[in-house]
Design a protein around this motif. Structure first.
Motif, PDB file in Angstrom:
ATOM      1  N   ASP A   1       0.829  -1.208   0.000  1.00  0.00           N
ATOM      2  CA  ASP A   1       0.000   0.000   0.000  1.00  0.00           C
ATOM      3  C   ASP A   1       0.863   1.259   0.000  1.00  0.00           C
ATOM      4  O   ASP A   1       0.576   2.227  -0.708  1.00  0.00           O
ATOM      5  N   GLY A   2       1.925   1.245   0.788  1.00  0.00           N
ATOM      6  CA  GLY A   2       2.834   2.387   0.849  1.00  0.00           C
ATOM      7  C   GLY A   2       3.544   2.629  -0.470  1.00  0.00           C
ATOM      8  O   GLY A   2       3.696   3.777  -0.908  1.00  0.00           O
ATOM      9  N   VAL A   3       3.977   1.552  -1.119  1.00  0.00           N
ATOM     10  CA  VAL A   3       4.652   1.682  -2.417  1.00  0.00           C
ATOM     11  C   VAL A   3       3.691   2.250  -3.449  1.00  0.00           C
ATOM     12  O   VAL A   3       4.036   3.195  -4.172  1.00  0.00           O
ATOM     13  N   LYS A   4       2.488   1.698  -3.518  1.00  0.00           N
ATOM     14  CA  LYS A   4       1.503   2.182  -4.491  1.00  0.00           C
ATOM     15  C   LYS A   4       1.195   3.657  -4.264  1.00  0.00           C
ATOM     16  O   LYS A   4       1.130   4.440  -5.210  1.00  0.00           O
ATOM     17  N   ALA A   5       1.022   4.050  -3.020  1.00  0.00           N
ATOM     18  CA  ALA A   5       0.719   5.445  -2.707  1.00  0.00           C
ATOM     19  C   ALA A   5       1.875   6.354  -3.102  1.00  0.00           C
ATOM     20  O   ALA A   5       1.663   7.400  -3.714  1.00  0.00           O
ATOM     21  N   LYS A   6       3.083   5.948  -2.780  1.00  0.00           N
ATOM     22  CA  LYS A   6       4.252   6.792  -3.070  1.00  0.00           C
ATOM     23  C   LYS A   6       4.497   6.900  -4.568  1.00  0.00           C
ATOM     24  O   LYS A   6       4.786   7.979  -5.073  1.00  0.00           O
ATOM     25  N   VAL A   7       4.353   5.807  -5.290  1.00  0.00           N
ATOM     26  CA  VAL A   7       4.539   5.842  -6.743  1.00  0.00           C
ATOM     27  C   VAL A   7       3.487   6.738  -7.380  1.00  0.00           C
ATOM     28  O   VAL A   7       3.801   7.553  -8.246  1.00  0.00           O
ATOM     29  N   ASN A   8       2.242   6.631  -6.927  1.00  0.00           N
ATOM     30  CA  ASN A   8       1.172   7.474  -7.468  1.00  0.00           C
ATOM     31  C   ASN A   8       1.414   8.949  -7.169  1.00  0.00           C
ATOM     32  O   ASN A   8       1.230   9.792  -8.032  1.00  0.00           O
ATOM     33  N   VAL A   9       1.832   9.277  -5.960  1.00  0.00           N
ATOM     34  CA  VAL A   9       2.110  10.664  -5.589  1.00  0.00           C
ATOM     35  C   VAL A   9       3.261  11.206  -6.422  1.00  0.00           C
ATOM     36  O   VAL A   9       3.193  12.321  -6.937  1.00  0.00           O
ATOM     37  N   ASP A  10       4.316  10.417  -6.585  1.00  0.00           N
ATOM     38  CA  ASP A  10       5.459  10.861  -7.382  1.00  0.00           C
ATOM     39  C   ASP A  10       5.059  11.086  -8.835  1.00  0.00           C
ATOM     40  O   ASP A  10       5.504  12.048  -9.462  1.00  0.00           O
ATOM     41  N   ASN A  11       4.210  10.221  -9.389  1.00  0.00           N
ATOM     42  CA  ASN A  11       3.746  10.395 -10.770  1.00  0.00           C
ATOM     43  C   ASN A  11       2.921  11.668 -10.915  1.00  0.00           C
ATOM     44  O   ASN A  11       3.051  12.392 -11.895  1.00  0.00           O
ATOM     45  N   ILE A  12       2.079  11.942  -9.923  1.00  0.00           N
ATOM     46  CA  ILE A  12       1.266  13.162  -9.954  1.00  0.00           C
ATOM     47  C   ILE A  12       2.164  14.390  -9.866  1.00  0.00           C
ATOM     48  O   ILE A  12       1.967  15.354 -10.604  1.00  0.00           O
ATOM     49  N   LYS A  13       3.170  14.357  -8.994  1.00  0.00           N
ATOM     50  CA  LYS A  13       4.095  15.486  -8.875  1.00  0.00           C
ATOM     51  C   LYS A  13       4.809  15.734 -10.193  1.00  0.00           C
ATOM     52  O   LYS A  13       4.987  16.875 -10.607  1.00  0.00           O
ATOM     53  N   ASP A  14       5.237  14.673 -10.885  1.00  0.00           N
ATOM     54  CA  ASP A  14       5.912  14.818 -12.172  1.00  0.00           C
ATOM     55  C   ASP A  14       4.996  15.464 -13.196  1.00  0.00           C
ATOM     56  O   ASP A  14       5.404  16.349 -13.953  1.00  0.00           O
ATOM     57  N   LYS A  15       3.725  15.050 -13.220  1.00  0.00           N
ATOM     58  CA  LYS A  15       2.769  15.601 -14.178  1.00  0.00           C
ATOM     59  C   LYS A  15       2.479  17.062 -13.865  1.00  0.00           C
ATOM     60  O   LYS A  15       2.418  17.900 -14.767  1.00  0.00           O
ATOM     61  N   ILE A  16       2.300  17.392 -12.607  1.00  0.00           N
ATOM     62  CA  ILE A  16       2.033  18.774 -12.218  1.00  0.00           C
ATOM     63  C   ILE A  16       3.252  19.640 -12.518  1.00  0.00           C
ATOM     64  O   ILE A  16       3.124  20.738 -13.022  1.00  0.00           O
ATOM     65  N   GLY A  17       4.433  19.116 -12.218  1.00  0.00           N
ATOM     66  CA  GLY A  17       5.653  19.849 -12.503  1.00  0.00           C
ATOM     67  C   GLY A  17       5.778  20.146 -13.986  1.00  0.00           C
ATOM     68  O   GLY A  17       6.232  21.235 -14.386  1.00  0.00           O
ATOM     69  N   GLY A  18       5.353  19.222 -14.831  1.00  0.00           N
ATOM     70  CA  GLY A  18       5.402  19.428 -16.269  1.00  0.00           C
ATOM     71  C   GLY A  18       4.492  20.560 -16.727  1.00  0.00           C
ATOM     72  O   GLY A  18       4.778  21.240 -17.703  1.00  0.00           O
ATOM     73  N   LEU A  19       3.417  20.790 -16.008  1.00  0.00           N
ATOM     74  CA  LEU A  19       2.508  21.881 -16.345  1.00  0.00           C
ATOM     75  C   LEU A  19       3.169  23.242 -16.161  1.00  0.00           C
ATOM     76  O   LEU A  19       2.823  24.210 -16.819  1.00  0.00           O
ATOM     77  N   PHE A  20       4.122  23.301 -15.240  1.00  0.00           N
ATOM     78  CA  PHE A  20       4.780  24.556 -14.918  1.00  0.00           C
ATOM     79  C   PHE A  20       6.177  24.659 -15.502  1.00  0.00           C
ATOM     80  O   PHE A  20       6.946  25.530 -15.146  1.00  0.00           O
ATOM     81  N   GLY A  21       6.531  23.711 -16.365  1.00  0.00           N
ATOM     82  CA  GLY A  21       7.835  23.759 -17.020  1.00  0.00           C
ATOM     83  C   GLY A  21       8.966  23.233 -16.189  1.00  0.00           C
ATOM     84  O   GLY A  21      10.125  23.468 -16.473  1.00  0.00           O
TER      85      GLY A  21
END
Length: 73
Positions: free
Chosen positions: A50-70
């Protein structure tokens, strides 16, 4: 046992090894036990999964959001 450290260990393996990431998706219990090298009680394994899935999902979301801001933010 430091569960957080074990989660981080598995997350790093998921991110760095595509074949392991696929194995984790198909057989998470077996994948985690292979990385840790021990057979753990189900409740501990499930907490790590559960911890791995949560952390991987959060990291993926951060990468996508970061891409929105360059960049990664």
């Amino acid at each position: 046992m430091d569960i957080k450290a074990k989660i981080d260990e598995v997350v790093n393996k998921v991110k760095s090894d595509k074949s392991f990431a696929e194995k984790f998706q198909k057989e998470p219990i077996k994948a985690v036990e292979d990385v840790l090298g021990v057979d753990l009680p189900d409740d501990v394994i499930n907490n790590i999964i559960d911890g791995v899935k949560a952390k991987v999902n959060v990291d993926n979301i951060k990468d996508k959001i970061g891409g929105l801001f360059g960049g990664n933010k």
